[in-house]
Design a protein around this motif. Structure first.
Motif, PDB file in Angstrom:
ATOM      1  N   ASP A   1       0.822  -1.214   0.000  1.00  0.00           N
ATOM      2  CA  ASP A   1       0.000   0.000   0.000  1.00  0.00           C
ATOM      3  C   ASP A   1       0.853   1.260   0.000  1.00  0.00           C
ATOM      4  N   PHE A   2       1.993   1.196   0.704  1.00  0.00           N
ATOM      5  CA  PHE A   2       2.848   2.382   0.826  1.00  0.00           C
ATOM      6  C   PHE A   2       3.902   2.454  -0.278  1.00  0.00           C
ATOM      7  N   ASP A   3       3.954   1.403  -1.109  1.00  0.00           N
ATOM      8  CA  ASP A   3       4.904   1.339  -2.227  1.00  0.00           C
ATOM      9  C   ASP A   3       6.356   1.388  -1.732  1.00  0.00           C
ATOM     10  N   CYS A   4       6.674   0.492  -0.786  1.00  0.00           N
ATOM     11  CA  CYS A   4       8.048   0.379  -0.318  1.00  0.00           C
ATOM     12  C   CYS A   4       8.326  -1.092  -0.026  1.00  0.00           C
ATOM     13  N   SER A   5       9.536  -1.416   0.397  1.00  0.00           N
ATOM     14  CA  SER A   5       9.905  -2.808   0.648  1.00  0.00           C
ATOM     15  C   SER A   5       9.358  -3.294   1.981  1.00  0.00           C
ATOM     16  N   GLU A   6       9.109  -4.594   2.045  1.00  0.00           N
ATOM     17  CA  GLU A   6       8.606  -5.185   3.289  1.00  0.00           C
ATOM     18  C   GLU A   6       9.622  -5.035   4.415  1.00  0.00           C
ATOM     19  N   SER A   7      10.921  -5.165   4.095  1.00  0.00           N
ATOM     20  CA  SER A   7      11.940  -5.051   5.149  1.00  0.00           C
ATOM     21  C   SER A   7      11.997  -3.640   5.716  1.00  0.00           C
ATOM     22  N   SER A   8      11.716  -2.633   4.883  1.00  0.00           N
ATOM     23  CA  SER A   8      11.680  -1.252   5.389  1.00  0.00           C
ATOM     24  C   SER A   8      10.536  -1.081   6.385  1.00  0.00           C
ATOM     25  N   VAL A   9       9.406  -1.678   6.065  1.00  0.00           N
ATOM     26  CA  VAL A   9       8.253  -1.611   6.968  1.00  0.00           C
ATOM     27  C   VAL A   9       8.567  -2.338   8.271  1.00  0.00           C
ATOM     28  N   ARG A  10       9.200  -3.500   8.169  1.00  0.00           N
ATOM     29  CA  ARG A  10       9.555  -4.261   9.367  1.00  0.00           C
ATOM     30  C   ARG A  10      10.527  -3.473  10.248  1.00  0.00           C
ATOM     31  N   LYS A  11      11.481  -2.807   9.629  1.00  0.00           N
ATOM     32  CA  LYS A  11      12.456  -2.027  10.391  1.00  0.00           C
ATOM     33  C   LYS A  11      11.761  -0.884  11.138  1.00  0.00           C
ATOM     34  N   VAL A  12      10.886  -0.175  10.436  1.00  0.00           N
ATOM     35  CA  VAL A  12      10.147   0.925  11.076  1.00  0.00           C
ATOM     36  C   VAL A  12       9.279   0.383  12.210  1.00  0.00           C
ATOM     37  N   GLY A  13       8.615  -0.763  11.960  1.00  0.00           N
ATOM     38  CA  GLY A  13       7.795  -1.376  12.998  1.00  0.00           C
ATOM     39  C   GLY A  13       8.610  -1.726  14.227  1.00  0.00           C
ATOM     40  N   SER A  14       9.803  -2.316  14.005  1.00  0.00           N
ATOM     41  CA  SER A  14      10.672  -2.690  15.129  1.00  0.00           C
ATOM     42  C   SER A  14      11.057  -1.482  15.964  1.00  0.00           C
ATOM     43  N   GLU A  15      11.394  -0.378  15.291  1.00  0.00           N
ATOM     44  CA  GLU A  15      11.775   0.844  16.010  1.00  0.00           C
ATOM     45  C   GLU A  15      10.599   1.388  16.827  1.00  0.00           C
ATOM     46  N   LEU A  16       9.397   1.342  16.229  1.00  0.00           N
ATOM     47  CA  LEU A  16       8.213   1.824  16.939  1.00  0.00           C
ATOM     48  C   LEU A  16       7.905   0.967  18.166  1.00  0.00           C
ATOM     49  N   TRP A  17       7.985  -0.360  18.000  1.00  0.00           N
ATOM     50  CA  TRP A  17       7.681  -1.246  19.136  1.00  0.00           C
ATOM     51  C   TRP A  17       8.689  -1.035  20.261  1.00  0.00           C
ATOM     52  N   GLN A  18       9.947  -0.758  19.889  1.00  0.00           N
ATOM     53  CA  GLN A  18      10.967  -0.523  20.908  1.00  0.00           C
ATOM     54  C   GLN A  18      10.653   0.739  21.721  1.00  0.00           C
ATOM     55  N   ILE A  19      10.318   1.822  21.015  1.00  0.00           N
ATOM     56  CA  ILE A  19      10.010   3.088  21.699  1.00  0.00           C
ATOM     57  C   ILE A  19       8.766   2.929  22.567  1.00  0.00           C
ATOM     58  N   LEU A  20       7.738   2.321  21.996  1.00  0.00           N
ATOM     59  CA  LEU A  20       6.491   2.155  22.742  1.00  0.00           C
ATOM     60  C   LEU A  20       6.667   1.229  23.944  1.00  0.00           C
ATOM     61  N   SER A  21       7.515   0.207  23.804  1.00  0.00           N
ATOM     62  CA  SER A  21       7.784  -0.691  24.927  1.00  0.00           C
ATOM     63  C   SER A  21       8.410   0.072  26.081  1.00  0.00           C
ATOM     64  N   GLU A  22       9.356   0.954  25.751  1.00  0.00           N
ATOM     65  CA  GLU A  22      10.031   1.737  26.784  1.00  0.00           C
ATOM     66  C   GLU A  22       9.067   2.691  27.472  1.00  0.00           C
ATOM     67  N   GLU A  23       8.208   3.339  26.695  1.00  0.00           N
ATOM     68  CA  GLU A  23       7.327   4.354  27.247  1.00  0.00           C
ATOM     69  C   GLU A  23       6.101   3.774  27.961  1.00  0.00           C
ATOM     70  N   LEU A  24       5.617   2.626  27.483  1.00  0.00           N
ATOM     71  CA  LEU A  24       4.422   2.040  28.078  1.00  0.00           C
ATOM     72  C   LEU A  24       4.744   1.071  29.214  1.00  0.00           C
ATOM     73  N   GLY A  25       6.028   0.725  29.346  1.00  0.00           N
ATOM     74  CA  GLY A  25       6.429  -0.145  30.443  1.00  0.00           C
ATOM     75  C   GLY A  25       6.034  -1.591  30.269  1.00  0.00           C
ATOM     76  N   GLU A  26       5.845  -2.039  29.023  1.00  0.00           N
ATOM     77  CA  GLU A  26       5.561  -3.438  28.736  1.00  0.00           C
ATOM     78  C   GLU A  26       6.072  -3.765  27.340  1.00  0.00           C
ATOM     79  N   ASP A  27       6.204  -5.050  27.050  1.00  0.00           N
ATOM     80  CA  ASP A  27       6.701  -5.482  25.743  1.00  0.00           C
ATOM     81  C   ASP A  27       5.607  -5.285  24.694  1.00  0.00           C
ATOM     82  N   VAL A  28       5.787  -4.281  23.833  1.00  0.00           N
ATOM     83  CA  VAL A  28       4.791  -3.974  22.802  1.00  0.00           C
ATOM     84  C   VAL A  28       5.257  -4.559  21.470  1.00  0.00           C
TER      85      VAL A  28
END
Length: 468
Positions: free
Chosen positions: A45-72
């Motif tokens: 849908d975004f016209d980019c590579s799947e690995s780019s999406v996975r990388k962005v997702g990983s970074e987001l889950w890391q930040i959210l895990s730190e801020e929410l205090g649980e493994d996101v």
């Protein structure tokens, strides 16, 4: 919670942590996650590579895990953001997880009597207590293109930040991407530690030099943080107990003997064994990450959840991430892309090497793959030779046996085919496995096709020399 409200709340959390609002791709990843779409679908849908999406997702889950205090993660993001909203709504007076004008429902988060008054001082409201960070990362390589390692990155992050593992080994055959993964990991989590250091164990990795570099880092920072003193430096383990430290030792295989079974220390580096045991056994709040072709003998490949040590053996990239390497080399449209990736087992260095050869010679992948051909460019042979040359004579015998087999074989078949005792054969198989030169499928053993081709080519070359 509505989609719009969840995205708005996530944007606030990300902004509080990074100072940046969600960009278009980050928002697309979160929106797709909330709508239960796969990374592949989001990428399309975004016209980019799947690995780019996975990388962005990983970074987001890391930040959210730190801020929410649980493994996101992708599976629980929706429920995690909902729990966070409910927690903040019910405790907004007493619990200041995110302060200031944080908004959970489109309305400034202040008690009713304050909503029409001036907002609090933003600098005071949004500031968080910070600790002084001290880092020595001058030997850490620059990260080039990082190909998707989301799962491995999440595993290491969990071991270090959540399970507080003290000693971790990251191993894999040459070119598999160990150092790149470690660099990405350090960049993501280094600010969670008071001290972060990276040292490469090159040709002369004396323990005195290593300990001196670290204690100097500690001593210099202590002088900056307090008035100068004439106190003697503490033993290294004391610093690791007094401070939260992340220390990476790259090319750790240089501590071990060539021509011996895996993980045997060179006599001049035996003191590292005592240091590693201290780090494993003594209570402290730091983590030592060892990166290399083989781990120390005392670190098992299979570890228990009840121990403070872990071991991760890295394997090849998946087809989507490996395909990016071929695209980077200008081979995006080649035929049999999947077959080429499979033959070189998603090893980034191997794929780059053969892709460069294909590109420079102008040949097609179909020609490369004909008759199960495995090309071995000279730079690839050099890498394989360096690892092969470290093996013992016993291991070389086993490698030669396996190179003649067309199918995976069991222990009994190997025992029949060679003049090796069962005890020696078991030790050789274990050592080859720890060196990441052996593939095991249940009770069957085989070699990576590239390594098998290298051994056959080497044997043929030696035979020709002997006949001259």
């Amino acid at each position: 919670m509505s989609l719009k409200e969840a995205l708005k709340l996530a944007d606030r959390i990300i902004f509080e942590k990074t100072g940046q609002h969600l960009d278009d791709l980050q928002e697309a990843v979160l929106k797709g996650t909330l709508e239960h779409e796969t990374y592949k679908h989001i990428a399309k849908d975004f016209d980019c590579s799947e690995s780019s999406v996975r990388k962005v997702g990983s970074e987001l889950w890391q930040i959210l895990s730190e801020e929410l205090g649980e493994d996101v993660n992708k599976k629980n993001f929706q429920s995690a953001i909902q729990r966070f909203k409910l927690s903040n709504v019910s405790n907004f007076v007493s619990e200041q997880h995110i302060t200031g004008s944080f908004n959970t429902c489109g309305e400034a988060r202040h008690p009713p009597e304050q909503r029409n008054s001036h907002p609090p001082n933003q600098e005071t409201a949004n500031s968080k207590p910070t600790k002084t960070l001290h880092q020595d990362l001058s030997e850490m390589p620059e990260l080039g293109n990082f190909f998707d390692r989301t799962s491995s990155l999440q595993t290491l992050t969990t071991w270090i930040l959540q399970q507080n593992c003290r000693l971790i080994t990251l191993t894999g055959i040459g070119g598999i991407g160990k150092t790149s993964l470690a660099v990405q990991l350090v960049q993501q989590i280094k600010n969670e530690f008071e001290y972060a250091a990276w040292y490469t164990l090159d040709e002369f990795p004396t323990i005195d030099k290593f300990q001196s570099n670290l204690t100097q880092l500690f001593s210099q920072s202590e002088k900056q943080d307090s008035s100068p003193t004439n106190q003697k430096p503490l033993p290294l383990i004391k610093y690791l107990q007094n401070h939260r430290c992340l220390v990476v030792l790259d090319d750790v295989h240089n501590l071990f003997c060539s021509g011996e079974l895996a993980g045997k220390y060179q006599p001049k580096y035996e003191e590292y064994r005592s240091l590693f045991k201290q780090i494993e056994k003594l209570s402290h709040q730091s983590c030592l990450l060892l990166v290399g072709w083989e781990p120390p003998k005392e670190v098992p490949q299979l570890t228990s959840e009840n121990t403070p040590i872990r071991s991760l053996q890295l394997t090849g990239l998946d087809s989507a991430a490996a395909g990016e390497i071929l695209r980077d080399k200008g081979l995006a449209e080649i035929d049999n892309c999947e077959a080429l990736i499979h033959r070189y087992q998603g090893n980034p260095l191997w794929l780059k090497s053969v892709a460069t050869l294909i590109q420079e010679l102008g040949i097609g992948a179909t020609e490369v793959l004909i008759d199960d051909t495995i090309l071995l460019p000279e730079d690839l042979k050099d890498v394989l030779h360096e690892q092969y040359d470290r093996t013992s004579e016993l291991e070389k015998q086993v490698l030669s046996l396996l190179a003649t087999e067309n199918q995976p074989v069991n222990f009994a078949k190997l025992l029949q085919n060679g003049q090796i005792s069962s005890s020696d054969l078991l030790n050789a198989l274990q050592s080859l496995s720890r060196r990441c030169l052996l593939e095991k499928q249940e009770s069957l053993y085989t070699l990576p096709p590239v390594l098998k081709q290298y051994i056959k080519t080497r044997r043929s070359h030696l035979t020709n020399i002997d006949s001259e």
